[in-house]
Design a protein around this motif. Structure first.
Motif, PDB file in Angstrom:
ATOM      1  N   ILE A 216       0.847  -1.202   0.000  1.00 53.01           N
ATOM      2  CA  ILE A 216       0.000   0.000   0.000  1.00 53.01           C
ATOM      3  C   ILE A 216       0.882   1.253   0.000  1.00 53.01           C
ATOM      4  O   ILE A 216       1.816   1.381   0.790  1.00 53.01           O
ATOM      5  CB  ILE A 216      -0.941   0.015   1.217  1.00 53.01           C
ATOM      6  CG1 ILE A 216      -1.966  -1.126   1.099  1.00 53.01           C
ATOM      7  CG2 ILE A 216      -1.657   1.358   1.335  1.00 53.01           C
ATOM      8  CD1 ILE A 216      -2.900  -1.238   2.293  1.00 53.01           C
ATOM      9  N   ASN A 217       0.584   2.151  -0.926  1.00 57.40           N
ATOM     10  CA  ASN A 217       1.292   3.435  -1.008  1.00 57.40           C
ATOM     11  C   ASN A 217       0.465   4.462  -0.229  1.00 57.40           C
ATOM     12  O   ASN A 217      -0.559   4.957  -0.711  1.00 57.40           O
ATOM     13  CB  ASN A 217       1.446   3.842  -2.480  1.00 57.40           C
ATOM     14  CG  ASN A 217       2.319   5.059  -2.654  1.00 57.40           C
ATOM     15  OD1 ASN A 217       2.227   6.035  -1.905  1.00 57.40           O
ATOM     16  ND2 ASN A 217       3.179   5.023  -3.669  1.00 57.40           N
ATOM     17  N   THR A 221      -2.475   7.073  -1.291  1.00 54.63           N
ATOM     18  CA  THR A 221      -3.780   6.831  -0.659  1.00 54.63           C
ATOM     19  C   THR A 221      -4.333   8.121  -0.062  1.00 54.63           C
ATOM     20  O   THR A 221      -5.530   8.427  -0.190  1.00 54.63           O
ATOM     21  CB  THR A 221      -3.639   5.747   0.429  1.00 54.63           C
ATOM     22  OG1 THR A 221      -3.214   4.532  -0.185  1.00 54.63           O
ATOM     23  CG2 THR A 221      -4.952   5.524   1.149  1.00 54.63           C
ATOM     24  N   ALA A 222      -3.447   8.914   0.592  1.00 54.34           N
ATOM     25  CA  ALA A 222      -3.889  10.167   1.211  1.00 54.34           C
ATOM     26  C   ALA A 222      -4.338  11.173   0.155  1.00 54.34           C
ATOM     27  O   ALA A 222      -5.325  11.902   0.338  1.00 54.34           O
ATOM     28  CB  ALA A 222      -2.761  10.745   2.050  1.00 54.34           C
ATOM     29  N   MET A 228      -4.441   2.876  -2.419  1.00 57.22           N
ATOM     30  CA  MET A 228      -3.629   2.712  -3.624  1.00 57.22           C
ATOM     31  C   MET A 228      -2.451   1.802  -3.290  1.00 57.22           C
ATOM     32  O   MET A 228      -1.915   1.837  -2.178  1.00 57.22           O
ATOM     33  CB  MET A 228      -3.119   4.062  -4.136  1.00 57.22           C
ATOM     34  CG  MET A 228      -4.202   5.104  -4.372  1.00 57.22           C
ATOM     35  SD  MET A 228      -5.298   4.658  -5.737  1.00 57.22           S
ATOM     36  CE  MET A 228      -4.168   4.827  -7.123  1.00 57.22           C
ATOM     37  N   VAL A 229      -2.056   0.957  -4.244  1.00 60.40           N
ATOM     38  CA  VAL A 229      -0.944   0.029  -4.003  1.00 60.40           C
ATOM     39  C   VAL A 229       0.096   0.181  -5.095  1.00 60.40           C
ATOM     40  O   VAL A 229      -0.212   0.553  -6.238  1.00 60.40           O
ATOM     41  CB  VAL A 229      -1.416  -1.437  -3.934  1.00 60.40           C
ATOM     42  CG1 VAL A 229      -2.309  -1.680  -2.737  1.00 60.40           C
ATOM     43  CG2 VAL A 229      -2.105  -1.845  -5.213  1.00 60.40           C
ATOM     44  N   ASN A 230       1.343  -0.109  -4.722  1.00 52.85           N
ATOM     45  CA  ASN A 230       2.428  -0.175  -5.698  1.00 52.85           C
ATOM     46  C   ASN A 230       2.394  -1.534  -6.390  1.00 52.85           C
ATOM     47  O   ASN A 230       2.241  -2.568  -5.735  1.00 52.85           O
ATOM     48  CB  ASN A 230       3.785   0.008  -5.017  1.00 52.85           C
ATOM     49  CG  ASN A 230       3.939   1.382  -4.406  1.00 52.85           C
ATOM     50  OD1 ASN A 230       3.400   2.367  -4.926  1.00 52.85           O
ATOM     51  ND2 ASN A 230       4.664   1.468  -3.301  1.00 52.85           N
ATOM     52  N   GLN A 231       2.536  -1.528  -7.700  1.00 50.95           N
ATOM     53  CA  GLN A 231       2.569  -2.774  -8.462  1.00 50.95           C
ATOM     54  C   GLN A 231       3.976  -2.946  -9.022  1.00 50.95           C
ATOM     55  O   GLN A 231       4.570  -1.991  -9.546  1.00 50.95           O
ATOM     56  CB  GLN A 231       1.558  -2.748  -9.614  1.00 50.95           C
ATOM     57  CG  GLN A 231       1.436  -4.084 -10.332  1.00 50.95           C
ATOM     58  CD  GLN A 231       0.358  -4.043 -11.396  1.00 50.95           C
ATOM     59  OE1 GLN A 231       0.135  -3.016 -12.020  1.00 50.95           O
ATOM     60  NE2 GLN A 231      -0.323  -5.153 -11.602  1.00 50.95           N
TER      61      GLN A 231
END
Length: 443
Positions: A216-217, A221-222, A228-231
């Motif tokens: 999770i980034n 997200t903020a 939101m996640v890093n892929q």
């Protein structure tokens, strides 16, 4: 003249007519008034016989060819095409007898068909070879007769053709199409979710159920006010070796195909899948010693090299030496890689004898032990017992089936990945395991 008689046969219809005429001549002794009629019928039969000869031999009325593939695919249905043309001026009844390779031991293969005048026809039948090697076809024999049906003329075509039988490249093509269309991840028993764990960043995306929460980034997200996640990209250029046990345990047949050939077919497919996924594919076999080695590379000619090597793999009926396998792997494979070991253990004791070597290999490489369910025993456990002997057989079968499951548990206890599979499901289960390993970033 000798050749003429060699290719000429009298039909059952001719002998029936001949017997009827003989019976009529005998009857003429009782009724002399019938003699002239019977003599007339005799000459009509002789005339029809001569006309039949003329119709069949005044020209070469049948031409044919056998169209063979460049190579056969082991364990698959391979199409064999026969092309036939009738240049006679009448409809010909044909009987086709194709002399198959001796591996089939089939002596009753024939195709009956009818071909109108000046007509062409293509007939296709399939062969399923079960042994790698050279397959020699004999003559294509065609027996033709006219509507009179007293005489059969034999034609022979397509003499002495040889086709090599390679590991299942038809299966390879099927999975190659799936790899190109990026559908391999949804093929098989379950959907494999790709989860990258390497340091090669690809993009930031919306969080969905199943994503690793460790990625999770929080800054993104903020900003977006949603998770939101890093892929990350899957790691590439990793060596993937197929290790094939060619000892006597792999000679056991299922559905006509040996376990060794199932492993060879799966090796061909998984090597191609690994190359399409940008990994390096290699292979080697072992029994009393390690041989048939192809170093893991990602070059254009790699698949052809693997195919030719697999074509020449045969069992030596010896007891496989896992200690030699461990020594060779330790000496020659310096980079950590994925080792797909195709072997077979029937009992827990058989595993325990080799377990120290498997544990030693698993310290330096990601080892996946692939062994086989005994499908005949599986069927036996599902049958109804009608007497004491049936109960005894069923109990023993259930014991061996349960022992296979104990082998899986024992391997897991020592941190060794495993696949227990029916022979016919070997390829897809191996692909699923490879994709799972890539998705989980275990390699």
């Amino acid at each position: 003249m000798k050749r003429f008689f060699k290719h000429t046969y009298l039909t059952f219809r001719f002998f029936v007519v001949a017997m009827i005429l003989v019976a009529l001549f005998i009857l003429a002794y009782i009724f002399p008034g019938l003699l002239n009629i019977i003599i007339t019928l005799f000459f009509i039969a002789i005339g029809l016989l001569l006309i039949d000869f003329v119709l069949l031999y005044k020209q070469k009325g049948i031409s044919a060819s056998r169209i063979l593939p460049e190579k056969l695919s082991n364990g698959d249905d391979n199409p064999i095409e026969l092309s036939i043309q009738n240049t006679y001026n009448f409809t010909a009844d044909l009987q086709l007898i194709d002399e198959m390779p001796f591996q089939y031991q089939k002596r009753d293969f024939e195709i009956n068909t009818q071909l109108k005048k000046q007509d062409k026809k293509k007939i296709t039948y399939t062969l399923r070879p079960l042994e790698r090697g050279e397959y020699y076809f004999g003559n294509l024999n065609i027996y033709a007769n006219s509507p009179i049906g007293f005489v059969i003329r034999r034609y022979q075509f397509a003499k002495d053709a040889m086709v090599p039988n390679y590991p299942s490249f038809l299966q390879l093509r099927k999975y190659m199409l799936l790899a190109f269309s990026n559908k391999l991840f949804e093929y098989g028993l379950k959907k494999i979710r790709r989860i990258g764990h390497t340091i090669e960043f690809e993009q930031i995306k919306d969080y969905v159920n199943g994503d690793d929460i460790r990625n999770i980034n929080w800054k993104a997200t903020a900003k977006r006010n949603q998770l939101m996640v890093n892929q990350f990209q899957d790691e590439r250029s990793q060596p993937v070796y197929s290790v094939i046990d060619k000892g006597r345990a792999m000679k056991m047949p299922f559905e006509g195909l040996s376990l060794l050939d199932y492993a060879i077919n799966a090796t061909l497919v998984i090597s191609n899948v690994a190359l399409k996924k940008q990994d390096k594919a290699g292979m080697f076999t072992f029994s009393r010693k390690v041989d048939n080695k192809v170093v893991a590379e990602r070059r254009p000619s790699q698949m052809n090299l693997i195919l030719e090597t697999l074509y020449n793999v045969n069992t030596d009926f010896a007891e496989s030496d896992f200690s030699r396998l461990y020594i060779d792997i330790k000496r020659s494979l310096t980079q950590r890689g994925l080792l797909l070991l195709y072997t077979n253990f029937e009992t827990l004791d058989a595993l325990h004898r080799q377990l120290p070597y498997l544990k030693a290999i698993a310290k330096h490489h990601l080892l996946v032990v692939i062994f086989f369910e005994n499908t005949e025993l599986q069927k036996l456990t599902k049958t109804n017992a009608h007497n004491t002997f049936d109960i005894f057989q069923k109990t023993i079968a259930e014991k061996f089936v349960y022992e296979k499951k104990l082998i899986v548990t024992e391997l897991q206890k020592h941190g060794i990945q495993s696949i227990l599979t029916a022979p016919e499901n070997l390829t897809i289960n191996t692909i699923n395991k490879y994709l799972e390993i890539k998705a989980r970033g275990l390699l």
